[in-house]
Each structure stands twice: as structure tokens, then as C-alpha cells.
Design a protein around this motif. Sequence first.
Motif, short mmCIF file in Angstrom:
data_model
loop_
_atom_site.label_atom_id
_atom_site.label_comp_id
_atom_site.label_asym_id
_atom_site.label_seq_id
_atom_site.Cartn_x
_atom_site.Cartn_y
_atom_site.Cartn_z
N GLU A 164 -1.92 20.28 2.37
CA GLU A 164 -0.92 19.32 1.90
C GLU A 164 -1.51 17.91 1.90
O GLU A 164 -2.04 17.45 2.90
CB GLU A 164 0.31 19.37 2.81
N PHE A 165 -1.39 17.25 0.73
CA PHE A 165 -1.86 15.88 0.57
C PHE A 165 -0.76 14.96 1.07
O PHE A 165 0.37 15.02 0.59
CB PHE A 165 -2.16 15.64 -0.90
N LYS A 181 0.18 11.04 1.71
CA LYS A 181 -0.26 9.67 1.52
C LYS A 181 0.91 8.71 1.40
O LYS A 181 1.71 8.82 0.49
CB LYS A 181 -1.11 9.56 0.26
N PRO A 182 0.99 7.78 2.36
CA PRO A 182 2.00 6.73 2.20
C PRO A 182 1.60 5.87 1.00
O PRO A 182 0.41 5.68 0.75
CB PRO A 182 1.89 5.92 3.50
N LYS A 184 1.45 2.84 0.49
CA LYS A 184 0.57 1.71 0.81
C LYS A 184 -0.33 2.05 1.99
O LYS A 184 -0.53 1.23 2.88
CB LYS A 184 1.40 0.47 1.18
N GLY A 185 -0.80 3.27 2.08
CA GLY A 185 -1.60 3.59 3.27
C GLY A 185 -2.68 4.61 3.03
O GLY A 185 -2.91 5.05 1.91
N GLN A 186 -3.33 4.98 4.11
CA GLN A 186 -4.43 5.94 4.09
C GLN A 186 -3.95 7.33 3.67
O GLN A 186 -2.87 7.77 4.08
CB GLN A 186 -5.02 6.01 5.51
N PHE A 197 -4.21 11.34 3.85
CA PHE A 197 -4.64 12.41 4.76
C PHE A 197 -4.43 13.76 4.08
O PHE A 197 -3.65 13.88 3.14
CB PHE A 197 -3.78 12.42 6.03
N ASP A 254 -5.30 -3.34 -4.07
CA ASP A 254 -4.98 -2.54 -2.89
C ASP A 254 -6.10 -1.53 -2.59
O ASP A 254 -6.44 -0.69 -3.43
CB ASP A 254 -3.66 -1.78 -3.16
N GLN A 297 -6.12 0.96 -0.84
CA GLN A 297 -5.67 2.35 -0.69
C GLN A 297 -5.38 3.00 -2.04
O GLN A 297 -5.02 4.16 -2.10
CB GLN A 297 -4.41 2.43 0.18
N LEU A 298 -5.49 2.22 -3.14
CA LEU A 298 -5.15 2.78 -4.44
C LEU A 298 -6.37 2.80 -5.35
O LEU A 298 -7.10 1.82 -5.42
CB LEU A 298 -4.05 1.95 -5.11
N ARG A 334 -2.39 6.67 -10.70
CA ARG A 334 -3.17 6.51 -9.47
C ARG A 334 -4.19 7.63 -9.38
O ARG A 334 -3.83 8.80 -9.33
CB ARG A 334 -2.25 6.48 -8.24
N GLY A 376 -6.94 10.22 -8.18
CA GLY A 376 -7.25 11.00 -6.99
C GLY A 376 -6.03 11.45 -6.21
O GLY A 376 -6.17 12.07 -5.16
N GLU A 377 -4.82 11.12 -6.69
CA GLU A 377 -3.63 11.50 -5.93
C GLU A 377 -2.98 12.71 -6.58
O GLU A 377 -2.41 12.62 -7.67
CB GLU A 377 -2.63 10.33 -5.88
N SER A 378 -3.08 13.84 -5.91
CA SER A 378 -2.54 15.06 -6.47
C SER A 378 -2.08 15.95 -5.33
O SER A 378 -2.81 16.13 -4.36
CB SER A 378 -3.63 15.75 -7.30
N ARG A 437 1.75 18.17 -3.61
CA ARG A 437 3.15 18.54 -3.75
C ARG A 437 4.02 17.33 -4.10
O ARG A 437 4.97 17.43 -4.87
CB ARG A 437 3.63 19.14 -2.42
N TYR A 438 3.69 16.17 -3.53
CA TYR A 438 4.47 14.95 -3.76
C TYR A 438 3.72 13.92 -4.58
O TYR A 438 4.13 12.76 -4.65
CB TYR A 438 4.85 14.31 -2.41
N HIS A 439 2.58 14.29 -5.13
CA HIS A 439 1.77 13.33 -5.89
C HIS A 439 1.32 13.93 -7.21
O HIS A 439 0.89 15.08 -7.25
CB HIS A 439 0.52 12.93 -5.10
N ASP A 446 -0.57 4.42 10.07
CA ASP A 446 -0.37 5.35 8.95
C ASP A 446 -0.29 6.79 9.44
O ASP A 446 0.54 7.57 8.99
CB ASP A 446 -1.54 5.24 7.95
N GLU A 505 9.09 9.78 0.89
CA GLU A 505 9.02 8.35 0.57
C GLU A 505 9.34 8.17 -0.90
O GLU A 505 8.68 8.73 -1.77
CB GLU A 505 7.59 7.84 0.85
#
Lengths: 189, 326
Positions: free
Chosen positions: A28-29, A31-32, A34-36, A38, B48, B50-51, B96, B98-100, B102-104, B194, B245
Amino acid sequence: MAVYSTNEFKAGLKIMLDNDPCAIIENEFVKPGKGQAFNRVKIRNLKTDRVIERTFKSGESLEGADVVDVEMQYLYNDGDFRHFMMPDTFEQYQCDQKLVGDASKWLKDQDMCTVTLWNDAPLSVTPINFVELAIVETDPGVRGDTSGGGGKPAKLETGAVVRVPLFVQQGEVIKVDTRTGEYISRVKD
Amino acid sequence: MRDDWQPTTAISALRLRANVLDCLRRFFWARDVLEVETPLLGHACGTDAQLDFFSAQYCAPPIQETLFLQTSPEFAMKRLLAAGSGSIYQICKAFRNGESGRYHNPEFTMLEWYRVGFTLTDLMDEIAELIRTVSAPYRTLEAPQRSSYQDVFVQYTGLDPLVFCVEAYSACAQAKNQPEALNLCGDDHVLWLDYIFSHFIQPFLGVNAVCLVYGYPACQSSLARLNLQNPLVTERVEVFIDGIELGNGYYELSDAQEQKSRFEAEIAERQLKDRPDVVMDERLLAALETGLPECAGVAIGIDRLLMVLSASKNLSEVINFPFDRA
């Protein structure tokens, strides 16, 4: 061995963790906004069969584990070891009784099964899903009972004990689901 | 024949999206907030650390330029605000890299709005009202909850997020059976926050309710103002429902000098982390120098909102062609 990033983790991937071979169950990815980032990963230790959860920083990587599932024929038990053979190359593997574990109660000479090899050494044994085994010991059935209704214990030729319907008799061959240990049906000759 | 041509969503999910978008537009129409459009492809992008962004090549020989797909429409919308647009909103795609998961999804739909003259408290009221309005036909949520970041931190972990103590933080992770946290976070306060927030707190926030968490530690927020009473925290709010979130809002920073120094700090951090180089948005800085009106703004992830409204477990239930089928 190849190295895998958390981005490549997916169910079934075999990796080394704390010096043990493991299989990824779920990745499970996390990621907040605005954050790191995991990765929260569910992992099965293939030696102990225990499932743990571990968090990694996204992008971290782990070494792959040389783990393969191979179809083999079960040959015999020499008291200390169980022996298996690759059907195409006739190459033989011996496997400590401890590693075979619960699978041993479903293993009949000459039957096929899955042997998991780690660095070419047996790690675990999985019986086929359905086995056909003869009943060596069970109480005589009650006349007239044709359905399940309660059932009775029956000892099979491999030593396993399963519950069978009252009408099933000693000497008969039955089909059993090895994943649940449940009786499925009688096998007619 | 391959079957991955098909959408991953049910047709009902398409209708849900259309109805929610319609409802959002009515909501803002009734409040006299103007709908705007800004470029998705720009010459600069967010800094940012982180992005990660996607870049694309503009090619009209001999001219060659690298352009960036926007990680949010924030900078362009602030330029409109500085130009005197008044309160505005936008529903657009954001990207964004690299963000993939269940929630991305690397490409997603964002609702972003700015309210001139609003404080963070006013904005929180409006966020709660907006979510109540759009969710009413689908889910009955309980009364909105509000807590400061510090309060939820103490409530779930017993730790103070504003005072860093690696021993206490690590003991908390250890007690929750995650000893790897120490190795992973080391003595990095922001990373610990975090980790602890996303593992031990967020999953429990907003059970069948909107939960608004405000007063984020100053070390975590690049575009929010510092709180006048307590400069350790910022005027920032995050929105959660069912542990997911949904969005992030600020009482916006309008000091160009302060903004510039935060950009520079972020660019330095990106270099430290070996992230791709970014181009600082000088046009945004010029707009801030001209003067951003006092305002508060927030971005809400529409796909995640649709997940929450339809009780879906995965974005692929609400995005018809997610990343792997796009």
C-alpha cells in the motif's frame, strides 16, 4: 539476484527481508499530500509462514529472493527425510520432515505436489488441492443412513483423519480438499 | 481480444461524478464564486520537495522548451487573485509523478478554491458546508469534527508534535509494533511527524464524518502563514473522512519576501534529496509583490471524495481509466 524498489513491489514478488526469503502479499502506497511517501507492505516469511507488516520509505529497495515453485513427484519417506523427484529431469530432492510439516499427512507415494525451492533447496511442500486416499480405519456405518448428518472420523492411508458421512465404509477411496481437510466425495472405481 | 479497453468503473460511477460536479458548480454559483481556468502546462512549477512533476517538451524548431504539468493550479490562481479576480474556484486535472496506489493516481481531478477576505475558520465552515451539501444525496455524515494537529497527536499517541524527542517518538512506534520507524526516520522531526500521523492517527480520523485538522507544525507547511499567537504552528487545515485525506487548505501567505525564502529553502531541499531541478515561479513572486489580497484557499481531491461518497475501496472504482489503462 535482482534488486526491487518499493515501486515494483506487488503480490507474489519474492524478496529477502532480515535474511529470510519472503513473499509480498500486499503493498500500500501511503503518502500525505504534503509529506513523505511510504509503502506499508504485508509480507509472508516463507520459512516460518508468519505474516508481518513493514513500512519502507518509497523508493527503498530490497534484494530479490531466488524462490521458485516446482511440480515434483513424492517418492518415499526414509524416516528422517521425505524424497521428491522432478518428473522431467529425474533430479531428486530430500526434504526435512520439519519443512514438510502438515503437508505430510496428504502425501501418498507417487503423487504430485508443489515443492518451493529457495536457492535450489526445499523450503516448503504444498500438496495438490484434491487428493484421493483410501480409508484404513473407520466405524461401521449405520444401516439406512444415506446422508451426511453428523458424520464420523475416518483414518486415511497417509495417517490423516477426516470426518466422513456415516455411510462411507472402511476400504473405500475418498476425495479430500487438502486446503480445508474436508471430505468431498467417494471415488468410484 | 484484450479486455483492458473497458473502464474499471460501473456506469453508475460516471453518473455520480457528473452529479457531484454539477452540485459543486451550483454551490459556488450560489455563493458568487467565479469559475476559472488556468494552464495545466506551464513554464514553472511547484517547488515542494515531496512532489514530483511531469515535464513535456515544447517543440517548434529551432525553439525547444521544457514545460511542466501542474501539480496543482495554485500559483496561476494566485496570480488571478493578485490581478483582482475576487473569490474564484477551479475544477481541473492535476499531475503528480510517481504517485500510484489505492488512493493515488498520477493524474487526478482537483477542486481548488480561494475566498477573498476569509480567515481559516471561515474556510473550515465552508469546507464542512460544501461536503455536507454534496454528500447529502449519498451519505448521511455525522456532525463535522474540528481538532488542532497537536490535540489529535496527543489523543492518539500521547506525544507532543511540536517538541521533538526521538526517544519518545521511537518508543511510541515500538509500542505499536513498528520498530522499523526509528531506522527510517532517524532524527528527522518532519519525517517522524509524517510517519506517526499517517500510520497511527490518520486512519482513525473522521469516521463517517468530516474531520478538519488545523494548526499544522510550521516545519511542514510551505505556503501557509504562521499563527500570530503561536509561530510554531501554521494556518493550515487538512480534511479527512473515513481516514482518507481529502484536501489541504491555507490562510495564504502573501508576503513575497517570505515566499521567496521558502521557495529557496525548498529548492535547496530538493537538491539535497536529489530530486529533479525545478524552475521557481518568478511570475508568482511578482504577483505577490504587487499584492495578494487577504484570502484563504483549499484544494479537495474530487476522485477521493467520490470514493468516500460511494464507499469505494479503490480509486479505480471511480476513475474510469486509471493509470494502468490510460
